[in-house]
Motif scaffolding. Structure first.
Motif, PDB file in Angstrom:
ATOM      1  N   ALA A 296    -129.269 -20.838 -19.530  1.00  0.00           N
ATOM      2  CA  ALA A 296    -127.856 -20.759 -19.907  1.00  0.00           C
ATOM      3  C   ALA A 296    -127.521 -21.790 -20.985  1.00  0.00           C
ATOM      4  O   ALA A 296    -126.805 -21.492 -21.955  1.00  0.00           O
ATOM      5  CB  ALA A 296    -126.980 -20.971 -18.674  1.00  0.00           C
ATOM      6  N   LYS A 297    -128.034 -23.011 -20.805  1.00  0.00           N
ATOM      7  CA  LYS A 297    -127.779 -24.046 -21.816  1.00  0.00           C
ATOM      8  C   LYS A 297    -128.419 -23.687 -23.151  1.00  0.00           C
ATOM      9  O   LYS A 297    -127.852 -23.935 -24.221  1.00  0.00           O
ATOM     10  CB  LYS A 297    -128.310 -25.386 -21.315  1.00  0.00           C
ATOM     11  CG  LYS A 297    -127.500 -25.956 -20.152  1.00  0.00           C
ATOM     12  CD  LYS A 297    -128.066 -27.279 -19.681  1.00  0.00           C
ATOM     13  CE  LYS A 297    -127.249 -27.838 -18.516  1.00  0.00           C
ATOM     14  NZ  LYS A 297    -127.803 -29.120 -18.025  1.00  0.00           N
ATOM     15  N   PHE A 298    -129.598 -23.090 -23.081  1.00  0.00           N
ATOM     16  CA  PHE A 298    -130.267 -22.673 -24.313  1.00  0.00           C
ATOM     17  C   PHE A 298    -129.450 -21.608 -25.043  1.00  0.00           C
ATOM     18  O   PHE A 298    -129.253 -21.673 -26.265  1.00  0.00           O
ATOM     19  CB  PHE A 298    -131.663 -22.147 -23.977  1.00  0.00           C
ATOM     20  CG  PHE A 298    -132.406 -21.588 -25.155  1.00  0.00           C
ATOM     21  CD1 PHE A 298    -132.956 -22.427 -26.113  1.00  0.00           C
ATOM     22  CD2 PHE A 298    -132.542 -20.215 -25.317  1.00  0.00           C
ATOM     23  CE1 PHE A 298    -133.635 -21.907 -27.206  1.00  0.00           C
ATOM     24  CE2 PHE A 298    -133.221 -19.698 -26.400  1.00  0.00           C
ATOM     25  CZ  PHE A 298    -133.769 -20.539 -27.345  1.00  0.00           C
ATOM     26  N   MET A 299    -128.961 -20.634 -24.269  1.00  0.00           N
ATOM     27  CA  MET A 299    -128.156 -19.574 -24.877  1.00  0.00           C
ATOM     28  C   MET A 299    -126.847 -20.131 -25.435  1.00  0.00           C
ATOM     29  O   MET A 299    -126.379 -19.715 -26.501  1.00  0.00           O
ATOM     30  CB  MET A 299    -127.869 -18.488 -23.829  1.00  0.00           C
ATOM     31  CG  MET A 299    -129.111 -17.775 -23.310  1.00  0.00           C
ATOM     32  SD  MET A 299    -130.028 -16.925 -24.622  1.00  0.00           S
ATOM     33  CE  MET A 299    -128.839 -15.655 -25.073  1.00  0.00           C
ATOM     34  N   GLN A 300    -126.251 -21.088 -24.695  1.00  0.00           N
ATOM     35  CA  GLN A 300    -125.025 -21.710 -25.179  1.00  0.00           C
ATOM     36  C   GLN A 300    -125.275 -22.454 -26.490  1.00  0.00           C
ATOM     37  O   GLN A 300    -124.479 -22.388 -27.431  1.00  0.00           O
ATOM     38  CB  GLN A 300    -124.491 -22.672 -24.117  1.00  0.00           C
ATOM     39  CG  GLN A 300    -123.167 -23.330 -24.492  1.00  0.00           C
ATOM     40  CD  GLN A 300    -122.686 -24.274 -23.411  1.00  0.00           C
ATOM     41  OE1 GLN A 300    -123.403 -24.543 -22.462  1.00  0.00           O
ATOM     42  NE2 GLN A 300    -121.471 -24.766 -23.552  1.00  0.00           N
ATOM     43  N   GLY A 301    -126.399 -23.172 -26.548  1.00  0.00           N
ATOM     44  CA  GLY A 301    -126.743 -23.882 -27.784  1.00  0.00           C
ATOM     45  C   GLY A 301    -126.952 -22.927 -28.943  1.00  0.00           C
ATOM     46  O   GLY A 301    -126.521 -23.197 -30.078  1.00  0.00           O
ATOM     47  N   GLN A 302    -127.608 -21.798 -28.646  1.00  0.00           N
ATOM     48  CA  GLN A 302    -127.798 -20.815 -29.713  1.00  0.00           C
ATOM     49  C   GLN A 302    -126.460 -20.261 -30.195  1.00  0.00           C
ATOM     50  O   GLN A 302    -126.258 -20.039 -31.393  1.00  0.00           O
ATOM     51  CB  GLN A 302    -128.686 -19.667 -29.201  1.00  0.00           C
ATOM     52  CG  GLN A 302    -130.166 -20.019 -29.139  1.00  0.00           C
ATOM     53  CD  GLN A 302    -131.020 -18.789 -28.904  1.00  0.00           C
ATOM     54  OE1 GLN A 302    -130.592 -17.848 -28.253  1.00  0.00           O
ATOM     55  NE2 GLN A 302    -132.226 -18.805 -29.448  1.00  0.00           N
ATOM     56  N   GLY A 303    -125.533 -20.045 -29.242  1.00  0.00           N
ATOM     57  CA  GLY A 303    -124.215 -19.527 -29.629  1.00  0.00           C
ATOM     58  C   GLY A 303    -123.467 -20.508 -30.524  1.00  0.00           C
ATOM     59  O   GLY A 303    -122.854 -20.115 -31.533  1.00  0.00           O
TER      60      GLY A 303
END
Length: 218
Positions: free
Chosen positions: A156-163
């Protein structure tokens, strides 16, 4: 068939009753038939006497627990003795199985209590082992759940960072497009001047916020 009950005592001084089933027959040849008829008047009593001799000479050398384990050896000794002896009288011994071993009632009651205690101890051990295995399985399941949750949080944190990265990239791309369009429409203006013009509304917003919500001075 002849059933014989022999009472005797074991090596550890326990009185037991040994039951032996003797299967015998007269041999088919004429000499054996003649010997069986005239040489031995009471074959059943003779067989019983030999069986008692073997049982009472062998069992006292064995502890009670081993009597149960060695009943095949006792039966073999009886058959061997009877075969040699009764063969002279025209008889064949077919089998001499030990069919029952019965300790006296007091010893039997004590043995039952011992076996009961053993079963209770084994049941307690089995229950403890089951609890141990269940605890291990629950701990493994909890560890697996924790690992899955940690992976999900990391994803989730990885996806948030990508966003966030894509959002910033879009802002930069939009700003670049605005600068290029402004430069194309207005001649003689460089990129720094265009960026300054584009940032004026944001600065005005900051000034307005500062006036509406002044920072308290110490």
């Amino acid at each position: 068939m002849l059933e014989i009950n022999a009472d005797t005592k074991t090596k550890d001084n326990v009185f037991v009753g040994i039951k032996v089933a003797v299967q015998y027959q007269v041999n088919g040849d004429s000499q054996s038939i003649q010997d069986a008829m005239y040489k031995l008047t009471n074959p059943r009593a003779q067989i019983e006497s030999y069986v008692l001799d073997v049982v009472r000479s062998s069992v006292p050398k064995i502890d009670l627990d081993n009597v149960f384990l060695e009943k095949e050896e006792i039966a073999a000794s009886i058959k061997e003795m009877l075969g040699e002896t009764m063969g002279r009288f025209g008889y064949s011994i077919l089998a001499t199985p030990v069919t029952d071993i019965e300790p006296n009632m007091e010893v039997k009651r004590a043995m039952n209590e011992i076996n009961k205690a053993k079963r209770l101890r084994q049941a307690a051990v089995d229950e403890g082992e089951a609890i141990k295995i269940r605890s291990i399985k629950e701990a493994e399941a909890e560890a697996a759940r924790t690992e899955i949750q940690a992976k999900a949080d990391a994803e989730a944190k990885f996806m948030q960072g990508q966003g966030i990265a894509r959002q910033r990239q879009a802002i930069v791309s939009g700003l670049r497009d605005s600068v290029n369009c402004f430069k194309a429409d207005v001649a003689g203006v460089d990129s720094k001047q265009v960026i300054g013009v584009l940032l004026v509304p944001q600065r005005a917003g900051f000034v307005l916020c500062a006036r509406v919500f002044p920072v308290a001075r110490r």
